[in-house]
Design a protein around this motif. Structure first.
Motif, PDB file in Angstrom:
ATOM      1  N   THR A  35       0.832  -1.210   0.000  1.00 28.24           N
ATOM      2  CA  THR A  35       0.000   0.000   0.000  1.00 28.24           C
ATOM      3  C   THR A  35       0.860   1.251   0.000  1.00 28.24           C
ATOM      4  O   THR A  35       1.992   1.228   0.461  1.00 28.24           O
ATOM      5  CB  THR A  35      -0.950   0.070   1.226  1.00 28.24           C
ATOM      6  N   THR A  58      -4.198   5.202  -1.194  1.00 27.01           N
ATOM      7  CA  THR A  58      -5.132   6.046  -0.451  1.00 27.01           C
ATOM      8  C   THR A  58      -5.631   7.191  -1.322  1.00 27.01           C
ATOM      9  O   THR A  58      -6.800   7.551  -1.285  1.00 27.01           O
ATOM     10  CB  THR A  58      -4.471   6.594   0.835  1.00 27.01           C
ATOM     11  N   ALA A  98       4.215   0.473   8.071  1.00 33.59           N
ATOM     12  CA  ALA A  98       5.263   1.483   7.835  1.00 33.59           C
ATOM     13  C   ALA A  98       4.677   2.747   7.227  1.00 33.59           C
ATOM     14  O   ALA A  98       5.371   3.469   6.519  1.00 33.59           O
ATOM     15  CB  ALA A  98       6.342   0.906   6.926  1.00 33.59           C
ATOM     16  N   ASP A 148      10.686   0.241  15.416  1.00 38.21           N
ATOM     17  CA  ASP A 148      11.458   1.425  15.801  1.00 38.21           C
ATOM     18  C   ASP A 148      12.729   0.918  16.497  1.00 38.21           C
ATOM     19  O   ASP A 148      12.654   0.038  17.372  1.00 38.21           O
ATOM     20  CB  ASP A 148      10.595   2.252  16.772  1.00 38.21           C
TER      21      ASP A 148
HETATM   22  P1  NDP Z   1       8.046   7.758   4.686  1.00 41.92           P
HETATM   23  O1  NDP Z   1       7.487   9.135   4.597  1.00 41.92           O
HETATM   24  O2  NDP Z   1       9.346   7.467   4.038  1.00 41.92           O
HETATM   25  O3  NDP Z   1       6.959   6.709   4.104  1.00 41.92           O
HETATM   26  C1  NDP Z   1       5.625   6.754   4.518  1.00 41.92           C
HETATM   27  C2  NDP Z   1       4.797   5.715   3.797  1.00 41.92           C
HETATM   28  O4  NDP Z   1       3.429   5.900   4.180  1.00 41.92           O
HETATM   29  C3  NDP Z   1       4.821   5.840   2.275  1.00 41.92           C
HETATM   30  O5  NDP Z   1       4.644   4.579   1.693  1.00 41.92           O
HETATM   31  C4  NDP Z   1       3.617   6.730   1.990  1.00 41.92           C
HETATM   32  O6  NDP Z   1       3.108   6.602   0.667  1.00 41.92           O
HETATM   33  C5  NDP Z   1       2.637   6.201   3.023  1.00 41.92           C
HETATM   34  N1  NDP Z   1       1.648   7.206   3.362  1.00 41.92           N
HETATM   35  C6  NDP Z   1       1.846   8.526   3.597  1.00 41.92           C
HETATM   36  N2  NDP Z   1       0.687   9.155   3.879  1.00 41.92           N
HETATM   37  C7  NDP Z   1      -0.272   8.214   3.807  1.00 41.92           C
HETATM   38  C8  NDP Z   1      -1.686   8.241   3.954  1.00 41.92           C
HETATM   39  N3  NDP Z   1      -2.360   9.356   4.224  1.00 41.92           N
HETATM   40  N4  NDP Z   1      -2.374   7.079   3.795  1.00 41.92           N
HETATM   41  C9  NDP Z   1      -1.724   5.927   3.526  1.00 41.92           C
HETATM   42  N5  NDP Z   1      -0.384   5.840   3.368  1.00 41.92           N
HETATM   43  C10 NDP Z   1       0.326   6.966   3.509  1.00 41.92           C
HETATM   44  O7  NDP Z   1       8.077   7.401   6.243  1.00 41.92           O
HETATM   45  P2  NDP Z   1       9.133   6.461   7.024  1.00 41.92           P
HETATM   46  O8  NDP Z   1       9.280   5.159   6.315  1.00 41.92           O
HETATM   47  O9  NDP Z   1      10.327   7.245   7.371  1.00 41.92           O
HETATM   48  O10 NDP Z   1       8.349   6.225   8.398  1.00 41.92           O
HETATM   49  C11 NDP Z   1       7.219   5.383   8.501  1.00 41.92           C
HETATM   50  C12 NDP Z   1       6.864   5.197   9.969  1.00 41.92           C
HETATM   51  O11 NDP Z   1       7.935   4.502  10.601  1.00 41.92           O
HETATM   52  C13 NDP Z   1       6.712   6.519  10.743  1.00 41.92           C
HETATM   53  O12 NDP Z   1       5.721   6.366  11.708  1.00 41.92           O
HETATM   54  C14 NDP Z   1       8.055   6.702  11.417  1.00 41.92           C
HETATM   55  O13 NDP Z   1       7.973   7.443  12.608  1.00 41.92           O
HETATM   56  C15 NDP Z   1       8.457   5.253  11.699  1.00 41.92           C
HETATM   57  N6  NDP Z   1       9.896   5.016  11.785  1.00 41.92           N
HETATM   58  C16 NDP Z   1      10.693   5.267  10.695  1.00 41.92           C
HETATM   59  C17 NDP Z   1      12.063   5.065  10.753  1.00 41.92           C
HETATM   60  C18 NDP Z   1      12.932   5.269   9.540  1.00 41.92           C
HETATM   61  O14 NDP Z   1      14.118   4.939   9.589  1.00 41.92           O
HETATM   62  N7  NDP Z   1      12.429   5.792   8.453  1.00 41.92           N
HETATM   63  C19 NDP Z   1      12.708   4.615  12.000  1.00 41.92           C
HETATM   64  C20 NDP Z   1      11.780   4.326  13.056  1.00 41.92           C
HETATM   65  C21 NDP Z   1      10.426   4.547  12.949  1.00 41.92           C
HETATM   66  P3  NDP Z   1       3.609   7.600  -0.508  1.00 41.92           P
HETATM   67  O15 NDP Z   1       4.992   7.177  -0.878  1.00 41.92           O
HETATM   68  O16 NDP Z   1       2.641   7.367  -1.592  1.00 41.92           O
HETATM   69  O17 NDP Z   1       3.547   8.985   0.072  1.00 41.92           O
END
Ligand code: NDP
Ligand code: MG
Length: 386
Positions: A35, A58, A98, A148
């Motif tokens: 997704t 979405t 994620a 995390d």
């Molecule tokens: P990114 O911004 O890189 O990715 C977010 C993902 O969520 C993308 O696939 C995005 O899709 C999708 N997304 C965004 N908005 C929506 C929405 N409204 N509805 C459905 N899907 C959505 O984030 P990260 O991977 O950095 O982080 C993801 C989670 O993991 C967060 O909660 C973060 O705090 C946590 N986290 C991340 C770490 C990291 O190293 N990155 C480390 C520890 C925790 P699209 O590409 O289409 O926008």
């Protein structure tokens, strides 16, 4: 090699999502569903490689685009929030959540209620709906395994110790790109500087949260929710090298922690293979190369979001949701170039002071608290009173 697990990845196009697919590729895991919000071209590439049964978008325009792109594949493409929850409920060995933001809460609940194990990166799920998620985990007899890095480290440090009493959790923080700055210096920092994290490469929202230390505030709440400790039992320690990923101190004074190179593929893979470990492509830790590990206190007077998160979890109820909603809205405005860096903290603190919170936690009270917080932040920005 591990038996062939089947995974669904919510947010497969993000930083954690793409690294989860790296792990899946290495171990030959099957992918049930992917997704994203709007990243059509990337999810098309992922779908052609991993051949999921379902892809969920979405964003409505992106959905139409992806449907056309995947028309020749027989992959089912669905759209919207309800479809995201239905996708999370498809039977799999693990759902990796994620996605970024509170939008991840309902899919987490849907996955648990369908009896799916959840590998949880989406910390906003626990900050806003922690009680609901823990209740669903218990009621359905399924595990949530944290992704995390700090919480994975704590989870690993707790293994084999279920009979033992925890004194405290040592939650490590890199300190972010502005460690050592005072408010005066923070007044002029740019978006580009905020997005340059010293140790980790992550999505834009969490990278901004790391710069304000809100990330550590959210993680403190995440730790309280996951490990059933009081906020006072969580000690935030600034550790600039991000090598000790967090630790647990037991009753006898023994401290057990988890160390490793800063690479999210380690906690992602462990969430999937737990309780087993498998070989990984991640780098190895050389303590000789690292040389020195340093530890210090966070400056909560300058980085006000961390202190505000402590207040929110002490209040309980929907207070953490108000904190989170204000932060999501303020960070989005910062990333859009609408407000300067320091305003994020001002808006979050202003919102938490201004809005009443409800002691009752339900999906309704949470979504109302989130809506009110976003509205407050939007109105302040529009007033231009910052
Ligand atoms: P990114 O911004 O890189 O990715 C977010 C993902 O969520 C993308 O696939 C995005 O899709 C999708 N997304 C965004 N908005 C929506 C929405 N409204 N509805 C459905 N899907 C959505 O984030 P990260 O991977 O950095 O982080 C993801 C989670 O993991 C967060 O909660 C973060 O705090 C946590 N986290 C991340 C770490 C990291 O190293 N990155 C480390 C520890 C925790 P699209 O590409 O289409 O926008
Ligand atoms: Mg973290």
């Amino acid at each position: 090699m591990d038996e062939k697990k089947t995974l669904t990845i919510l947010g497969s196009t993000g930083s954690i999502g793409t690294q989860t697919l790296d792990v899946a590729r290495m171990h030959g895991y099957k992918i049930k569903a992917l997704t994203a919000n709007s990243s059509a071209a990337l999810i098309e590439r992922q779908a052609r490689e991993f051949r999921p049964e379902t892809v969920c978008m979405t964003d409505a325009a992106a959905y139409n685009d992806v449907r056309t792109r995947l028309a020749d594949t027989g992959i089912k493409v669905v759209c919207g929030k309800e479809a995201l929850c239905a996708t999370a409920a498809l039977p799999v060995d693990m759902v990796i959540n994620a996605v970024v933001g509170m939008v991840g809460l309902e899919p987490t609940l849907a996955a648990l209620n369908a009896g799916n194990r959840v590998g949880l990166a989406n910390k906003e799920t626990l900050v806003t709906g922690g009680e609901l998620v823990k209740a669903a985990e218990k009621a359905n007899g399924v595990d949530i395994v944290p992704i995390d890095s700090e919480h994975s480290a704590i989870f690993q440090s707790l293994m084999g110790n279920s009979q033992n009493k925890i004194n405290k959790i040592i939650l490590t923080a890199s300190g972010g790109p502005f460690f050592g700055y005072n408010k005066e210096r923070l007044r002029t920092v740019t978006l580009e500087q905020a997005l340059h994290h010293p140790n980790w490469s992550m999505g834009r929202k969490i990278t901004t949260d790391s710069a304000t230390l809100m990330n550590k505030g959210l993680e403190l709440i995440e730790a309280v929710r996951l490990f059933d400790v009081t906020p006072e039992q969580v000690e935030v320690v600034v550790h600039r090298q991000s090598i000790l990923h967090s630790a647990v101190e037991y009753e006898d004074g023994a401290v057990i922690g988890q160390l490793g190179v800063p690479d999210m593929k380690i906690p992602i893979q462990f969430a999937v293979t737990y309780p087993k470990r498998l070989p990984s492509l991640s780098g190895r830790l050389s303590l000789f190369d690292v040389g020195t590990l340093t530890f210090g206190r966070a400056d909560e007077e300058t980085f006000v979001c961390l202190a505000e998160a402590r207040r929110a979890i002490a209040k309980g109820g929907t207070a953490p949701t108000i904190l989170n909603g204000a932060n999501e809205a303020a960070v989005a405005a910062f990333l859009d170039g609408k407000i300067p860096f320091l305003c994020i903290g001002e808006l979050v603190c202003g919102c938490c002071e201004a809005l009443p919170y409800s002691a009752e936690v339900s999906l309704d009270t949470i979504s109302e608290a989130d809506r009110a917080a976003r509205e407050y932040v939007g109105a302040q920005i529009q007033k231009g009173s910052l």
